[in-house]
Scaffold this motif. Sequence first.
Motif, PDB file in Angstrom:
ATOM      1  N   ASP A   6      68.829  26.628 -21.360  1.00 36.98           N
ATOM      2  CA  ASP A   6      69.133  28.007 -22.122  1.00 36.98           C
ATOM      3  C   ASP A   6      68.507  29.083 -21.593  1.00 36.98           C
ATOM      4  N   ASN A   7      67.291  28.812 -20.575  1.00 38.74           N
ATOM      5  CA  ASN A   7      66.816  30.470 -19.842  1.00 38.74           C
ATOM      6  C   ASN A   7      67.013  30.355 -18.669  1.00 38.74           C
ATOM      7  N   MET A   8      68.386  29.837 -18.096  1.00 36.40           N
ATOM      8  CA  MET A   8      68.436  30.148 -16.734  1.00 36.40           C
ATOM      9  C   MET A   8      69.353  31.636 -16.345  1.00 36.40           C
ATOM     10  N   LYS A   9      69.753  32.335 -17.503  1.00 37.96           N
ATOM     11  CA  LYS A   9      70.716  33.334 -17.291  1.00 37.96           C
ATOM     12  C   LYS A   9      69.705  34.436 -16.604  1.00 37.96           C
ATOM     13  N   ASN A  10      70.438  34.962 -15.663  1.00 42.81           N
ATOM     14  CA  ASN A  10      69.663  35.921 -14.571  1.00 42.81           C
ATOM     15  C   ASN A  10      68.513  35.551 -13.648  1.00 42.81           C
ATOM     16  N   LYS A  11      68.183  34.031 -13.717  1.00 38.02           N
ATOM     17  CA  LYS A  11      67.162  33.611 -12.844  1.00 38.02           C
ATOM     18  C   LYS A  11      67.779  33.527 -11.520  1.00 38.02           C
ATOM     19  N   ASN A  12      66.946  33.772 -10.583  1.00 39.70           N
ATOM     20  CA  ASN A  12      67.369  33.665  -9.134  1.00 39.70           C
ATOM     21  C   ASN A  12      66.999  32.262  -8.699  1.00 39.70           C
ATOM     22  N   VAL A  13      68.275  31.583  -8.505  1.00 39.38           N
ATOM     23  CA  VAL A  13      67.991  30.214  -8.051  1.00 39.38           C
ATOM     24  C   VAL A  13      68.901  29.894  -6.578  1.00 39.38           C
ATOM     25  N   GLY A  33      74.825  31.448 -15.893  1.00 38.27           N
ATOM     26  CA  GLY A  33      74.482  32.731 -15.828  1.00 38.27           C
ATOM     27  C   GLY A  33      73.617  33.103 -14.900  1.00 38.27           C
ATOM     28  N   ALA A  34      73.305  32.049 -13.977  1.00 36.36           N
ATOM     29  CA  ALA A  34      71.919  32.198 -13.092  1.00 36.36           C
ATOM     30  C   ALA A  34      72.541  33.378 -11.723  1.00 36.36           C
ATOM     31  N   VAL A  35      71.632  33.701 -11.039  1.00 40.49           N
ATOM     32  CA  VAL A  35      72.032  34.359  -9.966  1.00 40.49           C
ATOM     33  C   VAL A  35      71.873  33.489  -8.930  1.00 40.49           C
ATOM     34  N   VAL A  36      72.990  32.841  -8.086  1.00 34.47           N
ATOM     35  CA  VAL A  36      72.672  31.744  -7.302  1.00 34.47           C
ATOM     36  C   VAL A  36      73.043  32.043  -6.004  1.00 34.47           C
ATOM     37  N   SER A  37      71.931  31.503  -5.111  1.00 39.40           N
ATOM     38  CA  SER A  37      72.118  31.486  -3.751  1.00 39.40           C
ATOM     39  C   SER A  37      72.232  29.870  -3.189  1.00 39.40           C
ATOM     40  N   VAL A  38      72.763  29.830  -1.854  1.00 38.64           N
ATOM     41  CA  VAL A  38      72.847  28.546  -1.472  1.00 38.64           C
ATOM     42  C   VAL A  38      72.223  28.448  -0.141  1.00 38.64           C
ATOM     43  N   GLN A  39      71.717  27.284   0.334  1.00 41.07           N
ATOM     44  CA  GLN A  39      71.288  27.349   1.769  1.00 41.07           C
ATOM     45  C   GLN A  39      71.713  25.759   2.204  1.00 41.07           C
ATOM     46  N   ASP A  40      72.273  25.725   3.444  1.00 39.77           N
ATOM     47  CA  ASP A  40      72.596  24.456   4.052  1.00 39.77           C
ATOM     48  C   ASP A  40      72.220  24.401   5.451  1.00 39.77           C
ATOM     49  N   SER A  41      71.661  23.338   6.143  1.00 39.06           N
ATOM     50  CA  SER A  41      71.497  23.476   7.263  1.00 39.06           C
ATOM     51  C   SER A  41      72.778  23.562   8.446  1.00 39.06           C
ATOM     52  N   SER A  72      60.296  35.290  -1.832  1.00 32.09           N
ATOM     53  CA  SER A  72      59.684  35.553  -3.024  1.00 32.09           C
ATOM     54  C   SER A  72      60.748  35.800  -4.137  1.00 32.09           C
ATOM     55  N   VAL A  73      62.020  36.133  -3.594  1.00 23.13           N
ATOM     56  CA  VAL A  73      62.918  36.363  -4.603  1.00 23.13           C
ATOM     57  C   VAL A  73      63.298  35.241  -5.754  1.00 23.13           C
ATOM     58  N   PHE A  74      63.104  34.206  -5.348  1.00 21.55           N
ATOM     59  CA  PHE A  74      63.804  33.049  -6.204  1.00 21.55           C
ATOM     60  C   PHE A  74      62.976  32.425  -7.196  1.00 21.55           C
ATOM     61  N   ASP A  75      63.088  32.406  -8.148  1.00 19.27           N
ATOM     62  CA  ASP A  75      62.578  31.711  -9.524  1.00 19.27           C
ATOM     63  C   ASP A  75      62.438  30.316  -9.206  1.00 19.27           C
ATOM     64  N   ILE A  76      63.587  29.722  -9.178  1.00 17.49           N
ATOM     65  CA  ILE A  76      63.883  28.229  -9.074  1.00 17.49           C
ATOM     66  C   ILE A  76      64.599  27.645  -7.605  1.00 17.49           C
ATOM     67  N   LEU A  77      63.949  26.837  -7.064  1.00 19.10           N
ATOM     68  CA  LEU A  77      64.742  25.987  -5.941  1.00 19.10           C
ATOM     69  C   LEU A  77      65.339  24.693  -6.481  1.00 19.10           C
ATOM     70  N   ILE A  78      66.562  24.285  -6.203  1.00 15.42           N
ATOM     71  CA  ILE A  78      67.161  22.965  -6.669  1.00 15.42           C
ATOM     72  C   ILE A  78      67.339  22.174  -5.089  1.00 15.42           C
ATOM     73  N   GLY A  97      55.593  31.257  -5.951  1.00 11.92           N
ATOM     74  CA  GLY A  97      55.959  31.086  -7.527  1.00 11.92           C
ATOM     75  C   GLY A  97      57.021  30.533  -7.804  1.00 11.92           C
ATOM     76  N   ALA A  98      57.792  30.035  -7.103  1.00 12.66           N
ATOM     77  CA  ALA A  98      59.245  29.260  -7.319  1.00 12.66           C
ATOM     78  C   ALA A  98      58.902  28.042  -7.717  1.00 12.66           C
ATOM     79  N   LYS A  99      59.696  27.692  -8.809  1.00 14.24           N
ATOM     80  CA  LYS A  99      59.528  26.291  -9.421  1.00 14.24           C
ATOM     81  C   LYS A  99      60.609  25.445  -8.617  1.00 14.24           C
ATOM     82  N   LEU A 100      60.027  24.269  -8.183  1.00 11.07           N
ATOM     83  CA  LEU A 100      60.879  23.390  -7.237  1.00 11.07           C
ATOM     84  C   LEU A 100      61.188  22.359  -8.243  1.00 11.07           C
ATOM     85  N   LEU A 101      62.547  21.971  -8.350  1.00 11.67           N
ATOM     86  CA  LEU A 101      63.544  20.641  -8.776  1.00 11.67           C
ATOM     87  C   LEU A 101      63.806  20.170  -7.500  1.00 11.67           C
TER      88      LEU A 101
END
Length: 115
Positions: A6-13, A33-41, A72-78, A97-101
């Motif tokens: 429920d708290n993902m809105k506007n989180k940088n993921v 509603g998260a602000v999403v970026s993606v990374q792949d090798s 430093s811009v990311f709140d959560i890494l999946i 400070g990013a939370k890691l999932l």
Amino acid sequence: MRTNLDNMKNKNVLVIGLGKSGIAALQAMLKLGAVVSVQDSKPAEEIDPQLLAFLEGRSVTCYFGKNPEDMSVFDILILSPGVSPDLDFIQEAQKKGAKLLESWRSLTGSAGAIL
């Protein structure tokens, strides 16, 4: 431990790895509603053109074949399955400070379906 969806809105993921689990995480985070970026090798040339169009159409920031410079811009890494949490850029994000999932299961309890 599950993250409160429920708290993902506007989180940088940052979703790391764009296999099936990564794509499921990406879609769910956009829907929430998260602000999403993606990374792949893989470089962009090796990413499915339909996926690239999907990402572009949703203004997702993409890091293909490279890592984000400012972690430093990311709140959560999946992390998709098989992605090591010991990678330098992931360690850096955690120190900032990013939370890691480490698994999509951490969010959903399954390989992709939101509970």
